[in-house]
Scaffold this active site. Structure first.
Site, PDB file in Angstrom:
ATOM      1  N   PRO A 241       0.792  -1.223   0.000  1.00 22.39           N
ATOM      2  CA  PRO A 241       0.000   0.000   0.000  1.00 22.39           C
ATOM      3  C   PRO A 241       0.831   1.283   0.000  1.00 22.39           C
ATOM      4  O   PRO A 241       1.854   1.372   0.672  1.00 22.39           O
ATOM      5  CB  PRO A 241      -0.818  -0.098   1.291  1.00 22.39           C
ATOM      6  CG  PRO A 241      -0.148  -1.137   2.113  1.00 22.39           C
ATOM      7  CD  PRO A 241       0.505  -2.078   1.157  1.00 22.39           C
ATOM      8  N   ASN A 242       0.334   2.224  -0.779  1.00 28.44           N
ATOM      9  CA  ASN A 242       0.863   3.592  -0.889  1.00 28.44           C
ATOM     10  C   ASN A 242       2.179   3.697  -1.650  1.00 28.44           C
ATOM     11  O   ASN A 242       2.650   4.800  -1.908  1.00 28.44           O
ATOM     12  CB  ASN A 242       1.016   4.239   0.509  1.00 28.44           C
ATOM     13  CG  ASN A 242      -0.321   4.316   1.218  1.00 28.44           C
ATOM     14  OD1 ASN A 242      -1.280   4.848   0.661  1.00 28.44           O
ATOM     15  ND2 ASN A 242      -0.414   3.764   2.410  1.00 28.44           N
TER      16      ASN A 242
ATOM     17  N   ARG B  35       5.489  10.750  -2.533  1.00 28.86           N
ATOM     18  CA  ARG B  35       4.973  10.481  -1.188  1.00 28.86           C
ATOM     19  C   ARG B  35       6.099  10.738  -0.179  1.00 28.86           C
ATOM     20  O   ARG B  35       7.130  10.062  -0.215  1.00 28.86           O
ATOM     21  CB  ARG B  35       4.566   9.003  -1.121  1.00 28.86           C
ATOM     22  CG  ARG B  35       4.287   8.504   0.259  1.00 28.86           C
ATOM     23  CD  ARG B  35       4.242   6.995   0.308  1.00 28.86           C
ATOM     24  NE  ARG B  35       3.936   6.555   1.644  1.00 28.86           N
ATOM     25  CZ  ARG B  35       4.184   5.355   2.131  1.00 28.86           C
ATOM     26  NH1 ARG B  35       4.710   4.430   1.352  1.00 28.86           N
ATOM     27  NH2 ARG B  35       3.884   5.054   3.354  1.00 28.86           N
TER      28      ARG B  35
ATOM     29  N   TYR C 252      11.080   8.793   1.647  1.00 31.18           N
ATOM     30  CA  TYR C 252      11.102   7.714   0.649  1.00 31.18           C
ATOM     31  C   TYR C 252      11.822   8.079  -0.663  1.00 31.18           C
ATOM     32  O   TYR C 252      11.936   7.237  -1.542  1.00 31.18           O
ATOM     33  CB  TYR C 252       9.658   7.278   0.342  1.00 31.18           C
ATOM     34  CG  TYR C 252       8.940   6.745   1.568  1.00 31.18           C
ATOM     35  CD1 TYR C 252       9.397   5.607   2.223  1.00 31.18           C
ATOM     36  CD2 TYR C 252       7.822   7.397   2.087  1.00 31.18           C
ATOM     37  CE1 TYR C 252       8.765   5.124   3.353  1.00 31.18           C
ATOM     38  CE2 TYR C 252       7.174   6.923   3.225  1.00 31.18           C
ATOM     39  CZ  TYR C 252       7.648   5.788   3.854  1.00 31.18           C
ATOM     40  OH  TYR C 252       7.022   5.305   4.974  1.00 31.18           O
TER      41      TYR C 252
ATOM     42  N   ASN D  10       7.991  -5.477  -0.665  1.00 32.46           N
ATOM     43  CA  ASN D  10       7.842  -4.380   0.290  1.00 32.46           C
ATOM     44  C   ASN D  10       6.364  -4.310   0.651  1.00 32.46           C
ATOM     45  O   ASN D  10       5.541  -3.828  -0.142  1.00 32.46           O
ATOM     46  CB  ASN D  10       8.310  -3.055  -0.321  1.00 32.46           C
ATOM     47  CG  ASN D  10       8.282  -1.926   0.696  1.00 32.46           C
ATOM     48  OD1 ASN D  10       7.682  -2.047   1.772  1.00 32.46           O
ATOM     49  ND2 ASN D  10       8.909  -0.809   0.351  1.00 32.46           N
TER      50      ASN D  10
ATOM     51  N   ALA E 156       2.917  -0.682   5.079  1.00 37.38           N
ATOM     52  CA  ALA E 156       2.446  -0.716   6.471  1.00 37.38           C
ATOM     53  C   ALA E 156       1.919  -2.091   6.877  1.00 37.38           C
ATOM     54  O   ALA E 156       1.888  -2.413   8.075  1.00 37.38           O
ATOM     55  CB  ALA E 156       1.372   0.349   6.670  1.00 37.38           C
TER      56      ALA E 156
ATOM     57  N   GLU F  24      12.422  -9.490   1.979  1.00 39.49           N
ATOM     58  CA  GLU F  24      11.666  -8.316   2.437  1.00 39.49           C
ATOM     59  C   GLU F  24      12.536  -7.080   2.246  1.00 39.49           C
ATOM     60  O   GLU F  24      13.719  -7.098   2.599  1.00 39.49           O
ATOM     61  CB  GLU F  24      11.350  -8.499   3.933  1.00 39.49           C
ATOM     62  CG  GLU F  24      10.709  -7.287   4.580  1.00 39.49           C
ATOM     63  CD  GLU F  24      10.597  -7.441   6.111  1.00 39.49           C
ATOM     64  OE1 GLU F  24      11.177  -8.388   6.683  1.00 39.49           O
ATOM     65  OE2 GLU F  24       9.930  -6.586   6.717  1.00 39.49           O
TER      66      GLU F  24
ATOM     67  N   HIS G 117      12.642  -2.595   2.563  1.00 38.28           N
ATOM     68  CA  HIS G 117      12.055  -1.307   2.935  1.00 38.28           C
ATOM     69  C   HIS G 117      12.962  -0.197   2.453  1.00 38.28           C
ATOM     70  O   HIS G 117      14.190  -0.326   2.507  1.00 38.28           O
ATOM     71  CB  HIS G 117      11.859  -1.198   4.448  1.00 38.28           C
ATOM     72  CG  HIS G 117      10.928  -2.247   4.961  1.00 38.28           C
ATOM     73  ND1 HIS G 117       9.572  -2.180   4.752  1.00 38.28           N
ATOM     74  CD2 HIS G 117      11.163  -3.417   5.604  1.00 38.28           C
ATOM     75  CE1 HIS G 117       9.012  -3.259   5.275  1.00 38.28           C
ATOM     76  NE2 HIS G 117       9.953  -4.024   5.785  1.00 38.28           N
TER      77      HIS G 117
ATOM     78  N   ARG H  64      12.586   4.457  13.084  1.00 34.86           N
ATOM     79  CA  ARG H  64      11.358   5.252  13.027  1.00 34.86           C
ATOM     80  C   ARG H  64      10.462   4.943  14.237  1.00 34.86           C
ATOM     81  O   ARG H  64      10.941   4.441  15.244  1.00 34.86           O
ATOM     82  CB  ARG H  64      10.654   4.995  11.679  1.00 34.86           C
ATOM     83  CG  ARG H  64      11.534   5.425  10.499  1.00 34.86           C
ATOM     84  CD  ARG H  64      10.848   5.217   9.177  1.00 34.86           C
ATOM     85  NE  ARG H  64       9.666   6.065   9.053  1.00 34.86           N
ATOM     86  CZ  ARG H  64       8.739   5.919   8.093  1.00 34.86           C
ATOM     87  NH1 ARG H  64       8.900   4.962   7.186  1.00 34.86           N
ATOM     88  NH2 ARG H  64       7.707   6.719   8.037  1.00 34.86           N
TER      89      ARG H  64
HETATM   90  C1  DQA Z   1       8.024   1.105   4.178  1.00 37.56           C
HETATM   91  C2  DQA Z   1       8.039   1.311   5.701  1.00 37.56           C
HETATM   92  C3  DQA Z   1       6.652   1.125   6.289  1.00 37.56           C
HETATM   93  O1  DQA Z   1       6.692   1.350   7.687  1.00 37.56           O
HETATM   94  C4  DQA Z   1       5.695   2.102   5.668  1.00 37.56           C
HETATM   95  O2  DQA Z   1       4.392   1.897   6.171  1.00 37.56           O
HETATM   96  C5  DQA Z   1       5.706   2.070   4.181  1.00 37.56           C
HETATM   97  C6  DQA Z   1       6.986   1.989   3.514  1.00 37.56           C
HETATM   98  C7  DQA Z   1       9.377   1.428   3.556  1.00 37.56           C
HETATM   99  O3  DQA Z   1       9.606   1.009   2.428  1.00 37.56           O
HETATM  100  O4  DQA Z   1      10.204   2.126   4.173  1.00 37.56           O
HETATM  101  O5  DQA Z   1       4.670   2.164   3.536  1.00 37.56           O
HETATM  102  O6  DQA Z   1       7.728  -0.251   3.914  1.00 37.56           O
END
Ligand code: DQA
Length: 142
Positions: A11-12, A19, A24, A74, A77, A98, A100, A107
């Site tokens: 998501p997102n 964003r 990011y 990835n 959240a 995985e 990020h 964080r």
């Molecule tokens: C994320 C880290 C997550 O905590 C966050 O909710 C994201 C992006 C990252 O790539 O740093 O959506 O996965």
């Protein structure tokens, strides 16, 4: 046959590049993919993204059925909340890494827990879009 790797974003992450760029970065997923494809011409790298937990599960199962070489995931959240995604990954025979963009350990505390981490081959976090590149290298050279 060429090795096929999947980059799967949760998501997102469709808004990458615009964003919260201070966290990011300013590079979009499309630009990242163009760079990766250019730098790794001998493998097929496919990009998929969904904002929906169930769709992510369907995609993980589909890629496993299709016997892809590896999945770079990835979960956004959902990383910090989704037992369902963890269960899905546990049921796959395809290796999953995985990733990020941000260093989640640095964080908010709610981002320190990953449901995904115990069920993947390894985790790469905190290197922006290079996290994806490092994951690909880990698959190719690991
Ligand atoms: C994320 C880290 C997550 O905590 C966050 O909710 C994201 C992006 C990252 O790539 O740093 O959506 O996965």
């Amino acid at each position: 046959m060429q090795q096929r790797y999947i980059i799967l974003d949760g998501p997102n992450l469709n808004r990458l590049g615009r964003r919260e760029p201070s966290i990011y970065g300013v590079v979009s997923s499309q630009e990242m993919m163009e760079r990766l494809q250019h730098d790794f011409p001998n493998v097929t790298i496919e990009y998929h993204q969904s904002n929906h937990e169930g769709v992510l599960i369907d995609l993980l199962q589909q890629f496993d059925d299709e016997k892809v070489s590896g999945i770079i995931f990835n979960a956004g959240a959902y990383t910090h909340t989704s037992l369902a995604l963890a269960d899905a990954i546990r049921s796959l025979s395809t290796p999953v890494i995985e990733v990020h963009l941000s260093n989640t350990a640095a964080r908010e505390e709610c981002r320190h827990t990953s449901y995904i981490a115990p069920v993947v081959r390894g985790t790469i976090t905190g290197f922006g879009i290079h996290s994806y590149r490092l994951a690909l290298l880990a698959f190719l050279e690991g």
